[in-house]
Design a protein around this motif. Structure first.
Motif, PDB file in Angstrom:
ATOM      1  N   VAL A 210      37.700  47.854  49.174  1.00 20.29           N
ATOM      2  CA  VAL A 210      37.653  46.458  48.755  1.00 20.29           C
ATOM      3  C   VAL A 210      36.806  46.315  47.495  1.00 20.29           C
ATOM      4  O   VAL A 210      37.158  45.579  46.559  1.00 20.29           O
ATOM      5  CB  VAL A 210      37.118  45.565  49.886  1.00 20.29           C
ATOM      6  CG1 VAL A 210      36.963  44.124  49.408  1.00 20.29           C
ATOM      7  CG2 VAL A 210      38.033  45.631  51.096  1.00 20.29           C
ATOM      8  N   LYS A 211      35.683  47.025  47.447  1.00 18.52           N
ATOM      9  CA  LYS A 211      34.860  46.997  46.236  1.00 18.52           C
ATOM     10  C   LYS A 211      35.648  47.501  45.031  1.00 18.52           C
ATOM     11  O   LYS A 211      35.576  46.940  43.932  1.00 18.52           O
ATOM     12  CB  LYS A 211      33.603  47.852  46.427  1.00 18.52           C
ATOM     13  CG  LYS A 211      32.514  47.187  47.245  1.00 18.52           C
ATOM     14  CD  LYS A 211      31.232  48.010  47.199  1.00 18.52           C
ATOM     15  CE  LYS A 211      30.098  47.308  47.936  1.00 18.52           C
ATOM     16  NZ  LYS A 211      28.845  48.086  47.873  1.00 18.52           N
ATOM     17  N   THR A 212      36.396  48.585  45.249  1.00 20.29           N
ATOM     18  CA  THR A 212      37.223  49.114  44.167  1.00 20.29           C
ATOM     19  C   THR A 212      38.217  48.071  43.676  1.00 20.29           C
ATOM     20  O   THR A 212      38.403  47.880  42.469  1.00 20.29           O
ATOM     21  CB  THR A 212      37.982  50.366  44.649  1.00 20.29           C
ATOM     22  OG1 THR A 212      37.048  51.385  44.951  1.00 20.29           O
ATOM     23  CG2 THR A 212      38.939  50.869  43.580  1.00 20.29           C
ATOM     24  N   SER A 213      38.856  47.379  44.623  1.00 24.46           N
ATOM     25  CA  SER A 213      39.812  46.345  44.245  1.00 24.46           C
ATOM     26  C   SER A 213      39.142  45.235  43.450  1.00 24.46           C
ATOM     27  O   SER A 213      39.671  44.772  42.441  1.00 24.46           O
ATOM     28  CB  SER A 213      40.463  45.771  45.508  1.00 24.46           C
ATOM     29  OG  SER A 213      41.377  44.746  45.174  1.00 24.46           O
ATOM     30  N   ILE A 214      37.946  44.836  43.893  1.00 24.35           N
ATOM     31  CA  ILE A 214      37.240  43.750  43.201  1.00 24.35           C
ATOM     32  C   ILE A 214      36.829  44.173  41.805  1.00 24.35           C
ATOM     33  O   ILE A 214      37.061  43.449  40.822  1.00 24.35           O
ATOM     34  CB  ILE A 214      36.008  43.312  44.020  1.00 24.35           C
ATOM     35  CG1 ILE A 214      36.456  42.672  45.334  1.00 24.35           C
ATOM     36  CG2 ILE A 214      35.141  42.344  43.209  1.00 24.35           C
ATOM     37  CD1 ILE A 214      35.308  42.316  46.263  1.00 24.35           C
ATOM     38  N   TYR A 215      36.192  45.347  41.685  1.00 28.30           N
ATOM     39  CA  TYR A 215      35.738  45.778  40.356  1.00 28.30           C
ATOM     40  C   TYR A 215      36.916  46.022  39.419  1.00 28.30           C
ATOM     41  O   TYR A 215      36.814  45.779  38.207  1.00 28.30           O
ATOM     42  CB  TYR A 215      34.873  47.031  40.478  1.00 28.30           C
ATOM     43  CG  TYR A 215      33.441  46.724  40.859  1.00 28.30           C
ATOM     44  CD1 TYR A 215      32.581  46.104  39.957  1.00 28.30           C
ATOM     45  CD2 TYR A 215      32.954  47.042  42.127  1.00 28.30           C
ATOM     46  CE1 TYR A 215      31.270  45.818  40.303  1.00 28.30           C
ATOM     47  CE2 TYR A 215      31.642  46.751  42.488  1.00 28.30           C
ATOM     48  CZ  TYR A 215      30.811  46.138  41.568  1.00 28.30           C
ATOM     49  OH  TYR A 215      29.518  45.841  41.911  1.00 28.30           O
ATOM     50  N   SER A 216      38.041  46.488  39.969  1.00 28.50           N
ATOM     51  CA  SER A 216      39.213  46.684  39.113  1.00 28.50           C
ATOM     52  C   SER A 216      39.724  45.359  38.584  1.00 28.50           C
ATOM     53  O   SER A 216      40.031  45.220  37.398  1.00 28.50           O
ATOM     54  CB  SER A 216      40.321  47.401  39.909  1.00 28.50           C
ATOM     55  OG  SER A 216      39.928  48.696  40.265  1.00 28.50           O
ATOM     56  N   ARG A 217      39.791  44.361  39.477  1.00 33.95           N
ATOM     57  CA  ARG A 217      40.280  43.049  39.018  1.00 33.95           C
ATOM     58  C   ARG A 217      39.273  42.397  38.076  1.00 33.95           C
ATOM     59  O   ARG A 217      39.663  41.763  37.083  1.00 33.95           O
ATOM     60  CB  ARG A 217      40.559  42.153  40.220  1.00 33.95           C
ATOM     61  CG  ARG A 217      40.915  40.712  39.830  1.00 33.95           C
ATOM     62  CD  ARG A 217      41.840  40.083  40.826  1.00 33.95           C
ATOM     63  NE  ARG A 217      43.206  40.541  40.641  1.00 33.95           N
ATOM     64  CZ  ARG A 217      44.116  40.625  41.616  1.00 33.95           C
ATOM     65  NH1 ARG A 217      43.762  40.305  42.853  1.00 33.95           N
ATOM     66  NH2 ARG A 217      45.338  41.028  41.365  1.00 33.95           N
ATOM     67  N   LEU A 218      37.981  42.531  38.363  1.00 34.69           N
ATOM     68  CA  LEU A 218      36.979  41.999  37.434  1.00 34.69           C
ATOM     69  C   LEU A 218      37.116  42.657  36.074  1.00 34.69           C
ATOM     70  O   LEU A 218      36.982  41.995  35.028  1.00 34.69           O
ATOM     71  CB  LEU A 218      35.572  42.226  37.998  1.00 34.69           C
ATOM     72  CG  LEU A 218      35.152  41.358  39.188  1.00 34.69           C
ATOM     73  CD1 LEU A 218      33.744  41.735  39.646  1.00 34.69           C
ATOM     74  CD2 LEU A 218      35.227  39.885  38.836  1.00 34.69           C
ATOM     75  N   GLY A 219      37.398  43.950  36.069  1.00 34.53           N
ATOM     76  CA  GLY A 219      37.592  44.638  34.792  1.00 34.53           C
ATOM     77  C   GLY A 219      38.788  44.088  34.037  1.00 34.53           C
ATOM     78  O   GLY A 219      38.733  43.909  32.812  1.00 34.53           O
ATOM     79  N   ARG A 220      39.874  43.789  34.773  1.00 36.92           N
ATOM     80  CA  ARG A 220      41.049  43.243  34.095  1.00 36.92           C
ATOM     81  C   ARG A 220      40.781  41.833  33.578  1.00 36.92           C
ATOM     82  O   ARG A 220      41.233  41.471  32.492  1.00 36.92           O
ATOM     83  CB  ARG A 220      42.239  43.264  35.052  1.00 36.92           C
ATOM     84  CG  ARG A 220      42.741  44.669  35.374  1.00 36.92           C
ATOM     85  CD  ARG A 220      44.075  44.654  36.093  1.00 36.92           C
ATOM     86  NE  ARG A 220      43.987  44.118  37.440  1.00 36.92           N
ATOM     87  CZ  ARG A 220      43.647  44.810  38.510  1.00 36.92           C
ATOM     88  NH1 ARG A 220      43.333  46.102  38.392  1.00 36.92           N
ATOM     89  NH2 ARG A 220      43.619  44.260  39.722  1.00 36.92           N
ATOM     90  N   LEU A 221      40.043  41.036  34.373  1.00 36.82           N
ATOM     91  CA  LEU A 221      39.712  39.682  33.913  1.00 36.82           C
ATOM     92  C   LEU A 221      38.825  39.717  32.676  1.00 36.82           C
ATOM     93  O   LEU A 221      39.064  38.993  31.694  1.00 36.82           O
ATOM     94  CB  LEU A 221      39.028  38.910  35.037  1.00 36.82           C
ATOM     95  CG  LEU A 221      39.919  38.398  36.173  1.00 36.82           C
ATOM     96  CD1 LEU A 221      39.078  37.811  37.291  1.00 36.82           C
ATOM     97  CD2 LEU A 221      40.898  37.356  35.653  1.00 36.82           C
ATOM     98  N   ILE A 222      37.788  40.557  32.720  1.00 39.80           N
ATOM     99  CA  ILE A 222      36.899  40.664  31.556  1.00 39.80           C
ATOM    100  C   ILE A 222      37.665  41.216  30.358  1.00 39.80           C
ATOM    101  O   ILE A 222      37.521  40.727  29.224  1.00 39.80           O
ATOM    102  CB  ILE A 222      35.684  41.551  31.887  1.00 39.80           C
ATOM    103  CG1 ILE A 222      34.787  40.872  32.930  1.00 39.80           C
ATOM    104  CG2 ILE A 222      34.892  41.877  30.625  1.00 39.80           C
ATOM    105  CD1 ILE A 222      34.148  39.583  32.463  1.00 39.80           C
ATOM    106  N   GLY A 223      38.500  42.228  30.595  1.00 43.41           N
ATOM    107  CA  GLY A 223      39.304  42.770  29.502  1.00 43.41           C
ATOM    108  C   GLY A 223      40.223  41.726  28.905  1.00 43.41           C
ATOM    109  O   GLY A 223      40.430  41.681  27.682  1.00 43.41           O
ATOM    110  N   THR A 242      29.466  40.213  31.301  1.00 43.35           N
ATOM    111  CA  THR A 242      29.879  41.621  31.307  1.00 43.35           C
ATOM    112  C   THR A 242      28.679  42.537  31.535  1.00 43.35           C
ATOM    113  O   THR A 242      28.743  43.486  32.333  1.00 43.35           O
ATOM    114  CB  THR A 242      30.567  41.974  29.983  1.00 43.35           C
ATOM    115  OG1 THR A 242      31.658  41.070  29.762  1.00 43.35           O
ATOM    116  CG2 THR A 242      31.100  43.398  30.004  1.00 43.35           C
ATOM    117  N   GLN A 243      27.577  42.244  30.857  1.00 45.47           N
ATOM    118  CA  GLN A 243      26.376  43.064  31.030  1.00 45.47           C
ATOM    119  C   GLN A 243      25.819  42.946  32.446  1.00 45.47           C
ATOM    120  O   GLN A 243      25.312  43.921  33.008  1.00 45.47           O
ATOM    121  CB  GLN A 243      25.310  42.641  30.010  1.00 45.47           C
ATOM    122  CG  GLN A 243      25.651  43.018  28.573  1.00 45.47           C
ATOM    123  CD  GLN A 243      25.862  44.515  28.433  1.00 45.47           C
ATOM    124  OE1 GLN A 243      25.048  45.336  28.856  1.00 45.47           O
ATOM    125  NE2 GLN A 243      27.001  44.892  27.821  1.00 45.47           N
TER     126      GLN A 243
END
Length: 487
Positions: A210-223, A242-243
């Motif tokens: 679940v953490k992986t899913s969240i950080y991946s989606r956060l990365g896509r949102l920030i990107g 981001t920081q």
């Protein structure tokens, strides 16, 4: 690094427990070696649920590098890699124990009123509004229902309500961040991302997947906020958010976060490059098409000019013919008028003479006539009366002829007006067509342009969040339903 293992006669490192389920239980997992791994030496690239995976064949498995075997083992890898972390969309599991009413509500929202139809959209809305203090999982289910019914703004409002009532619910913050980014509320989305990250830090027992899913989606949102819509985003808030994630994320999840950011940037660059190429190709096609259209328009304008000249000459000829005939009739009418005037004068003169003779006859009738009076006025009276009658008949004939000439002139004028009006309408059509053609030629002269519809479609694609990250309503629905299995 993801490692897929295969049997071997030598002893290898133990397999991680969470990966053992990929293989039959009959295999001895401690007697296996990795055959395909994730690394820099690219052999295979695939994207599953927005996660890009690169696989290599390890050096110790040279026998797998024989022609044909690599392809077979890559296929095997893709079949085994069927549960990526990015597939997790339900982030916060429902609190246990679940009440039976909660299960029934979930079934109503995600089954009975799930089909995309106006009646289901309205029914599910009324159904949810009548609920009293629904648990978080019900509100999440209703948010997903709103997405399914294309009610994005309503889904956003429900997600925001979830974050107010259930601040520790991760789905509420993720949906709030995602939906606000979707609707271009970028600052609200960034603030929700910060809150989600805080809750993520505070949730210690969250599964790694679940953490992986969240950080991946956060990365896509920030990107997404760093790239496609960066010119519309508060850069200071974006940088600090981001920081904040970078400084607090565990090292393995930080790699996932940054990898997803990079993927969005790469896809954004790829789309822009593709669109630039398509734009160049489209402009070339438009230029060729415009060249043909320009030739057609020029020929048409030449034909229109010839038609315009012919019609103008036709109008002039009709008017000249009408004017000539009218002039002749007016000349005839003038001559008749002169004759009528002369006749009127003669009638007046004879009426005066007749009046004198009537007086003379009256004198004779008053007394005896002298034997020397030999003139009898009655003879002249009868003659003059006859002459006056003839002259009046002539005068009436002149009047009839003048009326006929006047009517003929009116008919000629009306016919001429009708003919010239019809031709004038044709001329206006020709002038309108030529003006439109000149406008098209002016546009062509300014250079080839891509149609607004195509430009807007390209702009929407490159700046739309769903191009880079999309929530699957069906997957969300199924993962919620899985928490409430039917007996």
């Amino acid at each position: 690094m993801l490692i897929i293992y295969a049997p071997n006669n030598t002893i290898a490192d133990p397999i991680a427990p969470n990966r053992q389920t990929y293989f039959p239980k009959s295999l001895d997992y401690k007697k296996m070696l990795p055959i395909i791994g994730l690394g820099e030496l690219t052999r295979v690239k695939t994207v599953v649920d927005n996660l890009k995976n690169t696989f290599i064949l390890l050096a110790k498995h040279r026998r797998l590098k024989r022609p044909g075997l690599q392809f077979l083992f890559v296929i095997a890898l893709l079949l085994l890699w069927n549960t990526p972390a990015g597939a997790y969309q339900l982030l916060s599991l429902p609190e246990q124990p679940n009440q039976g009413s909660t299960e029934q509500i979930i079934q109503t929202l995600l089954n009975e009123y799930w089909g995309r139809a106006p009646q289901n959209a309205l029914a599910s809305e009324k159904f949810y509004e009548n609920l009293s203090s629904p648990p978080a999982i019900v509100s999440v289910a209703y948010t997903v229902n709103r997405l399914q019914q294309n009610k994005t703004n309503e889904a956003k409002l429900v997600a925001e309500k979830i974050t107010e009532i259930f601040p520790r619910n991760l789905d509420g913050w993720m949906l709030k961040a995602w939906l606000n980014a979707l609707e271009d509320n970028f600052e609200t989305s960034l603030v929700a991302i910060r809150s989600l990250n805080q809750q993520l830090i505070a949730t210690a027992d969250l599964p790694a997947e679940v953490k992986t899913s969240i950080y991946s989606r956060l990365g896509r949102l920030i990107g997404y906020l760093e790239g496609p819509v960066a010119h519309r985003v508060n850069q200071n808030l974006l940088f600090t958010t981001t920081q904040f994630i970078i400084n607090t994320a565990p090292q393995n999840h930080l790699r996932e976060f940054n990898s997803s950011r990079t993927e969005v940037q790469e896809k954004y660059t790829e789309i822009k490059n593709n669109q630039a190429q398509k734009k160049t190709e489209e402009l070339s096609k438009v230029a060729q098409r415009d060249q043909k259209i320009e030739q057609i328009l020029n020929r048409e304008n030449e034909s229109l000019s010839d038609s315009e000249q012919q019609l103008s000459e036709e109008i002039e000829r009709i008017r000249q013919d009408a004017n000539a005939r009218i002039s002749t009739l007016e000349s005839q009418g003038s001559q008749i008028e002169q004759e009528q005037i002369a006749t009127s004068i003669e009638i007046q003169q004879r009426e005066k003479r007749l009046l004198y003779l009537y007086e003379q006859l009256a004198i004779l009738n008053l007394g005896p006539v002298s034997k020397f009076w030999t003139y009898d006025p009655r003879i002249e009276i009868r003659s003059i009366e006859f002459q006056i009658s003839q002259k009046r008949s002539d005068w009436n004939g002149y009047s009839f002829r003048l009326r006929s000439i006047s009517e003929e002139i009116s008919r000629l004028q009306f016919a001429t007006q009708q003919k010239t009006a019809s031709i004038t309408r044709e001329l206006k059509k020709i002038n309108g067509t030529r003006r439109r053609n000149l406008g098209k030629l002016a546009r062509i002269a300014s250079g080839p342009q891509i149609a607004d519809g195509k430009k807007n479609a390209m702009k929407i694609r490159v700046t739309s969040l769903v191009t880079y990250d999309e929530i699957s309503e069906e997957l969300y629905r199924q993962q919620i339903l899985d928490q409430f299995p039917r007996n």
